[in-house]
Motif scaffolding. Structure first.
Motif, mmCIF file in Angstrom:
data_model
loop_
_atom_site.group_PDB
_atom_site.id
_atom_site.type_symbol
_atom_site.label_atom_id
_atom_site.label_comp_id
_atom_site.label_asym_id
_atom_site.label_seq_id
_atom_site.Cartn_x
_atom_site.Cartn_y
_atom_site.Cartn_z
ATOM 1 N N LYS A 31 -0.946 10.855 -6.569
ATOM 2 C CA LYS A 31 -1.038 12.173 -6.511
ATOM 3 C C LYS A 31 -1.938 12.795 -7.500
ATOM 4 O O LYS A 31 -1.520 12.566 -8.630
ATOM 5 N N THR A 48 -17.009 14.791 -5.656
ATOM 6 C CA THR A 48 -16.632 13.589 -4.746
ATOM 7 C C THR A 48 -16.613 12.231 -6.000
ATOM 8 O O THR A 48 -17.721 12.059 -6.719
ATOM 9 N N GLY A 104 -11.334 7.357 -7.093
ATOM 10 C CA GLY A 104 -10.571 7.846 -5.958
ATOM 11 C C GLY A 104 -10.302 9.019 -5.737
ATOM 12 O O GLY A 104 -9.374 9.442 -5.075
ATOM 13 N N THR A 163 -7.649 15.828 -4.976
ATOM 14 C CA THR A 163 -7.065 14.862 -4.114
ATOM 15 C C THR A 163 -7.149 13.607 -4.277
ATOM 16 O O THR A 163 -8.486 13.182 -4.718
ATOM 17 N N ALA A 164 -6.174 12.744 -4.224
ATOM 18 C CA ALA A 164 -6.545 11.383 -4.593
ATOM 19 C C ALA A 164 -6.328 10.525 -3.086
ATOM 20 O O ALA A 164 -5.624 10.563 -2.234
ATOM 21 N N SER A 165 -7.287 9.401 -3.256
ATOM 22 C CA SER A 165 -7.279 8.632 -2.203
ATOM 23 C C SER A 165 -6.500 7.410 -2.590
ATOM 24 O O SER A 165 -6.042 7.092 -3.613
ATOM 25 N N THR A 166 -6.361 6.408 -1.579
ATOM 26 C CA THR A 166 -5.755 5.168 -1.772
ATOM 27 C C THR A 166 -6.430 4.284 -2.721
ATOM 28 O O THR A 166 -5.705 3.390 -3.379
ATOM 29 N N SER A 167 -7.864 4.460 -3.121
ATOM 30 C CA SER A 167 -8.345 3.765 -4.358
ATOM 31 C C SER A 167 -8.132 4.554 -5.805
ATOM 32 O O SER A 167 -8.665 4.022 -6.691
ATOM 33 N N ALA A 168 -7.303 5.509 -5.788
ATOM 34 C CA ALA A 168 -7.086 6.266 -7.042
ATOM 35 C C ALA A 168 -6.341 5.459 -8.007
ATOM 36 O O ALA A 168 -5.638 4.572 -7.466
ATOM 37 N N ASP A 203 -11.545 13.143 -5.610
ATOM 38 C CA ASP A 203 -12.221 14.290 -5.365
ATOM 39 C C ASP A 203 -11.766 15.556 -5.810
ATOM 40 O O ASP A 203 -10.405 15.887 -5.570
ATOM 41 N N THR A 243 0.553 4.729 -3.528
ATOM 42 C CA THR A 243 -0.017 6.357 -3.353
ATOM 43 C C THR A 243 0.132 6.791 -4.507
ATOM 44 O O THR A 243 0.937 6.952 -5.394
ATOM 45 N N SER A 282 0.713 -1.218 -0.080
ATOM 46 C CA SER A 282 -0.004 -0.094 -0.077
ATOM 47 C C SER A 282 0.746 1.204 0.119
ATOM 48 O O SER A 282 0.444 2.423 -0.612
#
Length: 458
Positions: A74, A238, A243, A85-90, A245, A72, A68
Motif C-alpha cells: 500500500k 508512472t 510498481g 497507488t501501488a501495483s503487485t510489483s511494488a 504511480d 500486497t 501473491s
C-alpha cells in the motif's frame, strides 16, 4: 377416489367414523414414513446450508493460501498534493520530492458575438483542430449557430470540448477546453478545412487563450548535487518508484510517498477466515444442541438436535476446528491474533495481528499461508463437489428421501384401495341387515296375523 357409503341405514352405526378410525390405523406405516421423510428433509436442509458455508470457507482459504495475497503493498502520501497507488510489483520503500508544477489543460475563448454567423459566414462551417503534434482533425457543423458549432466539436472527438457561455447584452462566446493536460494537449481551432489551415487562409476561432497548456514537474533530491527534474504532460508519474504511480494535484515542497505491506489486506483475509469458520461451527452447534421440556408430571424430557448422533457431523466439526486453531510450527495462533476461549469459540484480534505483521511481515505471511492451506484442505475434504464427504452424504440422503417419497406415494394407492374395500364391506353389511330386517318384519307380521287359540279350564 371418492367412495359413496350407506351410513348406518340399517345398523344405526356411524359407519364413516368407524372407517375413518380404521383408516388411521391402516395409515400408521405411511404416517411413520412421512415423519421420517420430514426429518430427513430437515437434516438435508441443515447440512446443505453448512456445506455452502464450508465451500465459501474453502474458496476464501484458497485465496489466502496464495503467496501473491501476502505481497500486497500500500502506498501512502504525506500530503494531499500527491496521491500514490501501488501495483503487485511494488516494493517497500519511500521517496521524497517537490511538486514544482501541475499539468493543466488549455482553455481558449472565441470572440464575443451576437450569433454564430458573426464568427463565420460559412453555413454549414467546417471546423479544424490543429494539435500540438502537428496533426489535424476536421468536422462539419449542421449550421453556423453557436449551439451547432459547439455540438459538432463535442461530438467530433477532436480532443477539445466546447461550451456556449453568455457574456451579457445578447452576446455569447465559445469556451474551448482541451481534454488532455500538458503541452501535448495544446490546440488551435480554425474555421476551414485542413488545406485552408495549412494554406494560411483559415480563420482562427479561439482568438484568446486564457490558460495555456502546461506540463507537470517534480524534482527529486532538490537542493543537492543529485537534483533531478521530471517534466511531462500527465499529472500521473508512472513507475516513479518500482510498481508505484504518483499523481500530483498541487504545488508543494517535500512530499513523501511511502510503500509498505498492506496490513489491512492481510487482516481482512484472516478475519474473513475466522468469520466463515465461526459461522460453520455455530451452525453445527445449533444442529446438535439438545433441548429440554418439562412434562405434565414434572419430569424433564431431553431431545437431541436434528444433527445429534451424526458421526460425520461430529468428525467434521473437530477436523475444521483443529485446522483453524492448532499451532503452526509450534507457534500458537494467538501470536497472530487468532484466539480460542475455554468453550472452543474462535475470535480474531485485528490489532494483535497488525502488530505481528509489522514486526515480521514475511514470517506472518508464511504462517498465514500455511494456516490457509490447512483450512482449505479440511474444507475440501468435506465440501469438494465430487469427492467431499459431506457432498457424498447429501447425495445419499437425497436418494433416501426420494425413496421415502416413492413409498409414501405407494401407500396412497394402497390406502385408497383399502378404504374402498371397507366402504364396500360396510355397505354390503347394511344391505344384508336391511334384508334381514325386512324378513323379520314379514315373519313378525305373519305371526301376528295367525288366529289366537284360547283354552278354558274346568
Amino acid at each position: 377416489m371418492a367412495t359413496l357409503g350407506v351410513d348406518g341405514i340399517a345398523s344405526g352405526l356411524d359407519t364413516s367414523s368407524i372407517i375413518s378410525a380404521l383408516m388411521q390405523i391402516e395409515a400408521g406405516p405411511q404416517t411413520l414414513l412421512s415423519r421420517k421423510k420430514s426429518t430427513a428433509q430437515s437434516v438435508v436442509s441443515s447440512l446443505q446450508s453448512i456445506n455452502t458455508k464450508i465451500k465459501a470457507l474453502a474458496d476464501a482459504a484458497a485465496t489466502a493460501a496464495k503467496a501473491s495475497t501476502w505481497t500486497t503493498f500500500k502506498a501512502t502520501s504525506s500530503s494531499s498534493a500527491a496521491t500514490a497507488t501501488a501495483s503487485t510489483s511494488a516494493a517497500a520503500g519511500s521517496l521524497t520530492f517537490s511538486v514544482d508544477a501541475v499539468a493543466k489543460t488549455q482553455v481558449s475563448l472565441s470572440a464575443s458575438v451576437a450569433s454564430g454567423a458573426d464568427l463565420t459566414a460559412e453555413n454549414p462551417p467546417t471546423l479544424t483542430v490543429k494539435s500540438a503534434d502537428g496533426t489535424y482533425a476536421s468536422v462539419t457543423a449542421d449550421s453556423n449557430s453557436l449551439a451547432d458549432i459547439a455540438k459538432a466539436i463535442n461530438d467530433g472527438d477532436l480532443g477539445i470540448t466546447a461550451t456556449v457561455v453568455s457574456t451579457g447584452s445578447g452576446t455569447s462566446r465559445l469556451q474551448l477546453t482541451g481534454t488532455t493536460t500538458g503541452t501535448d494537449g495544446a490546440f488551435e481551432l480554425y474555421v476551414g478545412d485542413e488545406a485552408a489551415v495549412t494554406g494560411g487562409t483559415a480563420t482562427r476561432l479561439d482568438s484568446s487563450v486564457t490558460r495555456a497548456a502546461s506540463d507537470a514537474q517534480i524534482t527529486l533530491w532538490k537542493g543537492t548535487s543529485e537534483e533531478q527534474t521530471f517534466t511531462q504532460s500527465s499529472n500521473t508519474f508512472t513507475g516513479l518508484m518500482s510498481g508505484v504511480d504518483v499523481t500530483v494535484s498541487a504545488v508543494e515542497e517535500d512530499v513523501t510517498v511511502s510503500v509498505a505491506v498492506d496490513a489491512s489486506a492481510g487482516k481482512t483475509q484472516v478475519s474473513g477466515l475466522v468469520t466463515k469458520m465461526t459461522a460453520i461451527l455455530d451452525a453445527i452447534d445449533a444442529g446438535t444442541k439438545a433441548s429440554s421440556t418439562t412434562n405434565d408430571d414434572g419430569t424433564t424430557s431431553v431431545t437431541g438436535g436434528i444433527l445429534s448422533g451424526d458421526a460425520l457431523v461430529r468428525n467434521m466439526r473437530a477436523k475444521l476446528s483443529e485446522a483453524m486453531t492448532y499451532p503452526i510450527d509450534g507457534v500458537s495462533l494467538s501470536e497472530y491474533g487468532i484466539e480460542v476461549d475455554r468453550y472452543g469459540d474462535i475470535s480474531f484480534d485485528g490489532d494483535a495481528f497488525a502488530a505481528a505483521l509489522a514486526e515480521d511481515p514475511d514470517g506472518v505471511a508464511e504462517a498465514m499461508q500455511t494456516l490457509a492451506a490447512r483450512v482449505e484442505d479440511a474444507a475440501d475434504l468435506y465440501s469438494d463437489s465430487y469427492e467431499g464427504l459431506l457432498t457424498q452424504s447429501l447425495t445419499t440422503r437425497q436418494t433416501e428421501i426420494e425413496s421415502l417419497a416413492s413409498q409414501i406415494s405407494n401407500w396412497d394407492t394402497r390406502l385408497a384401495a383399502r378404504q374402498e374395500a371397507l366402504y364396500a364391506k360396510f355397505t354390503a353389511m347394511e344391505v344384508t341387515l336391511s334384508s334381514l330386517n325386512a324378513q323379520m318384519d314379514y315373519i313378525t307380521s305373519a305371526l301376528d296375523s295367525l288366529p289366537s287359540i284360547s283354552s278354558s279350564s274346568k
